[in-house]
Motif scaffolding. Structure first.
Motif, PDB file in Angstrom:
ATOM      1  N   PRO A  89      11.548  -0.141  10.878  1.00 49.72           N
ATOM      2  CA  PRO A  89      11.323   0.415  12.457  1.00 49.72           C
ATOM      3  C   PRO A  89      11.816   1.209  12.416  1.00 49.72           C
ATOM      4  CG  PRO A  89      11.385  -1.893  12.232  1.00 49.72           C
ATOM      5  CD  PRO A  89      11.301  -1.795  10.692  1.00 49.72           C
ATOM      6  N   GLU A  90      12.943   1.305  11.922  1.00 52.81           N
ATOM      7  CA  GLU A  90      14.311   2.242  12.387  1.00 52.81           C
ATOM      8  C   GLU A  90      13.735   3.282  12.112  1.00 52.81           C
ATOM      9  OE1 GLU A  90      15.048   0.811   8.818  1.00 52.81           O
ATOM     10  OE2 GLU A  90      14.398  -0.365  10.084  1.00 52.81           O
ATOM     11  N   TRP A  91      12.894   3.637  10.342  1.00 45.65           N
ATOM     12  CA  TRP A  91      12.777   4.853  10.161  1.00 45.65           C
ATOM     13  C   TRP A  91      11.798   5.918  11.070  1.00 45.65           C
ATOM     14  CZ3 TRP A  91       9.121   7.325   7.129  1.00 45.65           C
ATOM     15  CH2 TRP A  91       9.672   8.011   6.007  1.00 45.65           C
ATOM     16  N   PRO A  92      12.432   7.604  10.491  1.00 43.19           N
ATOM     17  CA  PRO A  92      11.813   8.319  11.512  1.00 43.19           C
ATOM     18  C   PRO A  92      10.646   8.865  10.596  1.00 43.19           C
ATOM     19  CG  PRO A  92      14.618   8.681  11.762  1.00 43.19           C
ATOM     20  CD  PRO A  92      14.169   7.597  11.016  1.00 43.19           C
ATOM     21  N   VAL A  93       9.697   8.715  10.866  1.00 42.05           N
ATOM     22  CA  VAL A  93       8.336   9.468  10.138  1.00 42.05           C
ATOM     23  C   VAL A  93       8.302  10.653   9.906  1.00 42.05           C
ATOM     24  CG1 VAL A  93       6.613   9.668  10.085  1.00 42.05           C
ATOM     25  CG2 VAL A  93       7.035   7.528  11.582  1.00 42.05           C
ATOM     26  N   ASP A  94       8.354  10.997   8.382  1.00 38.60           N
ATOM     27  CA  ASP A  94       9.211  12.388   8.149  1.00 38.60           C
ATOM     28  C   ASP A  94       7.701  12.659   6.938  1.00 38.60           C
ATOM     29  OD1 ASP A  94      10.006  14.122   6.562  1.00 38.60           O
ATOM     30  OD2 ASP A  94      11.656  13.335   5.614  1.00 38.60           O
ATOM     31  N   THR A  95       6.784  12.974   7.934  1.00 43.37           N
ATOM     32  CA  THR A  95       5.342  13.390   6.469  1.00 43.37           C
ATOM     33  C   THR A  95       6.062  14.320   5.544  1.00 43.37           C
ATOM     34  OG1 THR A  95       4.833  14.841   8.587  1.00 43.37           O
ATOM     35  CG2 THR A  95       3.972  12.645   8.489  1.00 43.37           C
ATOM     36  N   THR A  96       6.991  15.725   6.071  1.00 46.76           N
ATOM     37  CA  THR A  96       7.631  16.437   4.701  1.00 46.76           C
ATOM     38  C   THR A  96       7.586  16.197   3.293  1.00 46.76           C
ATOM     39  OG1 THR A  96      10.044  16.418   5.410  1.00 46.76           O
ATOM     40  CG2 THR A  96       8.827  17.683   6.503  1.00 46.76           C
ATOM     41  N   VAL A  97       8.163  14.575   2.968  1.00 44.98           N
ATOM     42  CA  VAL A  97       7.569  14.181   1.658  1.00 44.98           C
ATOM     43  C   VAL A  97       6.822  13.953   1.120  1.00 44.98           C
ATOM     44  CG1 VAL A  97      10.139  12.977   1.997  1.00 44.98           C
ATOM     45  CG2 VAL A  97       7.850  11.450   2.987  1.00 44.98           C
ATOM     46  N   GLY A  98       5.394  13.898   2.081  1.00 43.30           N
ATOM     47  CA  GLY A  98       3.968  13.717   1.715  1.00 43.30           C
ATOM     48  C   GLY A  98       3.729  12.640   2.569  1.00 43.30           C
ATOM     49  N   LYS A  99       2.230  11.773   2.343  1.00 40.25           N
ATOM     50  CA  LYS A  99       1.742  10.761   2.648  1.00 40.25           C
ATOM     51  C   LYS A  99       2.322   9.651   2.540  1.00 40.25           C
ATOM     52  CE  LYS A  99      -2.540  10.691   1.303  1.00 40.25           C
ATOM     53  NZ  LYS A  99      -3.607  10.270   0.479  1.00 40.25           N
ATOM     54  N   ILE A 100       2.452   8.795   4.232  1.00 39.55           N
ATOM     55  CA  ILE A 100       3.262   8.038   4.472  1.00 39.55           C
ATOM     56  C   ILE A 100       2.429   6.832   4.979  1.00 39.55           C
ATOM     57  CG2 ILE A 100       5.192   6.868   5.960  1.00 39.55           C
ATOM     58  CD1 ILE A 100       6.457   8.767   4.150  1.00 39.55           C
ATOM     59  N   TYR A 101       2.885   5.749   4.689  1.00 37.65           N
ATOM     60  CA  TYR A 101       1.758   3.935   4.782  1.00 37.65           C
ATOM     61  C   TYR A 101       2.789   3.383   5.155  1.00 37.65           C
ATOM     62  CZ  TYR A 101      -1.037   5.600   0.858  1.00 37.65           C
ATOM     63  OH  TYR A 101      -1.912   6.006  -0.221  1.00 37.65           O
ATOM     64  N   LEU A 102       1.972   2.950   6.549  1.00 40.11           N
ATOM     65  CA  LEU A 102       2.876   1.860   7.332  1.00 40.11           C
ATOM     66  C   LEU A 102       2.316   0.422   7.421  1.00 40.11           C
ATOM     67  CD1 LEU A 102       4.426   1.117   9.420  1.00 40.11           C
ATOM     68  CD2 LEU A 102       2.659   2.275  10.989  1.00 40.11           C
ATOM     69  N   CYS A 103       2.973  -0.168   7.055  1.00 35.92           N
ATOM     70  CA  CYS A 103       2.122  -1.760   7.170  1.00 35.92           C
ATOM     71  C   CYS A 103       2.949  -2.529   7.359  1.00 35.92           C
ATOM     72  CB  CYS A 103       2.246  -2.256   5.288  1.00 35.92           C
ATOM     73  SG  CYS A 103       1.244  -1.082   3.626  1.00 35.92           S
ATOM     74  N   LEU A 104       2.152  -3.405   8.279  1.00 38.06           N
ATOM     75  CA  LEU A 104       2.754  -4.285   9.056  1.00 38.06           C
ATOM     76  C   LEU A 104       2.043  -5.839   9.105  1.00 38.06           C
ATOM     77  CD1 LEU A 104       1.679  -1.415  11.419  1.00 38.06           C
ATOM     78  CD2 LEU A 104       2.973  -2.549  13.008  1.00 38.06           C
ATOM     79  N   SER A 105       3.433  -6.413   9.310  1.00 36.66           N
ATOM     80  CA  SER A 105       1.990  -7.452   8.994  1.00 36.66           C
ATOM     81  C   SER A 105       2.689  -9.032  10.616  1.00 36.66           C
ATOM     82  CB  SER A 105       2.421  -8.908   7.828  1.00 36.66           C
ATOM     83  OG  SER A 105       2.421  -8.503   6.405  1.00 36.66           O
ATOM     84  N   GLY A 106       1.952  -9.801  10.953  1.00 36.30           N
ATOM     85  CA  GLY A 106       2.414 -10.797  12.466  1.00 36.30           C
ATOM     86  C   GLY A 106       1.559 -11.972  12.213  1.00 36.30           C
ATOM     87  N   ARG A 107       1.290 -12.847  13.156  1.00 31.64           N
ATOM     88  CA  ARG A 107       0.413 -13.603  13.478  1.00 31.64           C
ATOM     89  C   ARG A 107      -0.014 -13.678  15.320  1.00 31.64           C
ATOM     90  NH1 ARG A 107       1.536 -20.458  14.275  1.00 31.64           N
ATOM     91  NH2 ARG A 107      -0.007 -20.842  12.692  1.00 31.64           N
ATOM     92  N   GLY A 108      -1.404 -13.844  15.480  1.00 32.77           N
ATOM     93  CA  GLY A 108      -2.060 -13.208  16.111  1.00 32.77           C
ATOM     94  C   GLY A 108      -2.198 -14.515  17.023  1.00 32.77           C
ATOM     95  N   GLY A 109      -2.104 -14.603  18.408  1.00 36.36           N
ATOM     96  CA  GLY A 109      -2.513 -15.844  18.987  1.00 36.36           C
ATOM     97  C   GLY A 109      -2.838 -16.395  19.007  1.00 36.36           C
TER      98      GLY A 109
END
Length: 207
Positions: A89-109
């Motif tokens: 989460p600390e990584w500044p998104v850099d789309t100049t390197v091409g396609k970027i995927y963000l994946c997140l996992s968590g537990r719902g209420g």
């Protein structure tokens, strides 16, 4: 001249120093810091119609990123098109390197584990573009955002989730029919239940 140089130097500094710098919401899902200051993903309670059984069809391009993410122990990860992990989460998104995927996992209420992978184009954003969201979790988590492999709680299923996993159940709890002492208690009343209410209401009115 000194002021001009300072201004030019400031222009060269990236305007965003981290991917997540503020609490971010998409629908009823949140990304925000926990008590330890770690950015975590807090999904809404499971809604079967809003998730995928697997990343197939239009969501097929996220299958490989999903697999890579689920095999890591950090709950928020950025990958490039080659599935190399760019950062958390600390990584500044850099789309100049091409396609970027963000994946997140968590537990719902409601205790369900949810994982989402989506295209990322800028910081402090998730879920706004094409994605794949499944009911799944990582086997081991080291950033403290959630504890995996816990059984789902037994009881009424919440239909919404607030931040940090707290939940509020919605629906009809008590229905009192006019002219009758009968009360129906239910955490959820569908179309059939409403039909019964209407019939009983008419009967009570004719007594």
């Amino acid at each position: 001249m000194t002021t001009l140089r300072l201004g030019l130097a400031l222009l060269l500094i990236p305007s965003t120093l981290a991917a997540f710098t503020t609490t971010t919401r998409f629908g009823s899902d949140y990304v925000e810091q926990n008590a330890a200051g770690t950015w975590c993903y807090y999904p809404a309670a499971l809604q079967p119609r809003s998730i995928d059984v697997a990343c197939v069809g239009k969501a097929a391009e996220f299958a490989a990123a999903m697999d890579a993410h689920l095999n890591l122990t950090t709950t928020i990860n950025y990958f490039d098109a080659s599935l190399d992990r760019r950062g958390g989460p600390e990584w500044p998104v850099d789309t100049t390197v091409g396609k970027i995927y963000l994946c997140l996992s968590g537990r719902g209420g409601d205790g369900s584990y949810l994982t989402e992978c989506a295209l990322s184009r800028r910081d402090n954003t998730f879920g706004a573009y094409t994605d794949c969201k499944i009911e799944a979790s990582q086997q081991r988590v080291t950033d403290g955002c959630y504890e995996p492999n816990l059984p789902k709680p037994v009881g009424p299923t919440p239909t919404s989730t607030s931040r940090r996993g707290s939940s509020t159940a919605t629906g009809i709890d008590n229905v009192q029919f006019p002219g009758s002492a009968q009360t129906i208690k239910s955490s959820y009343m569908g179309a059939a239940g409403l039909f019964i209410v209407a019939i009983l209401h008419l009967v009570a009115g004719n007594i």
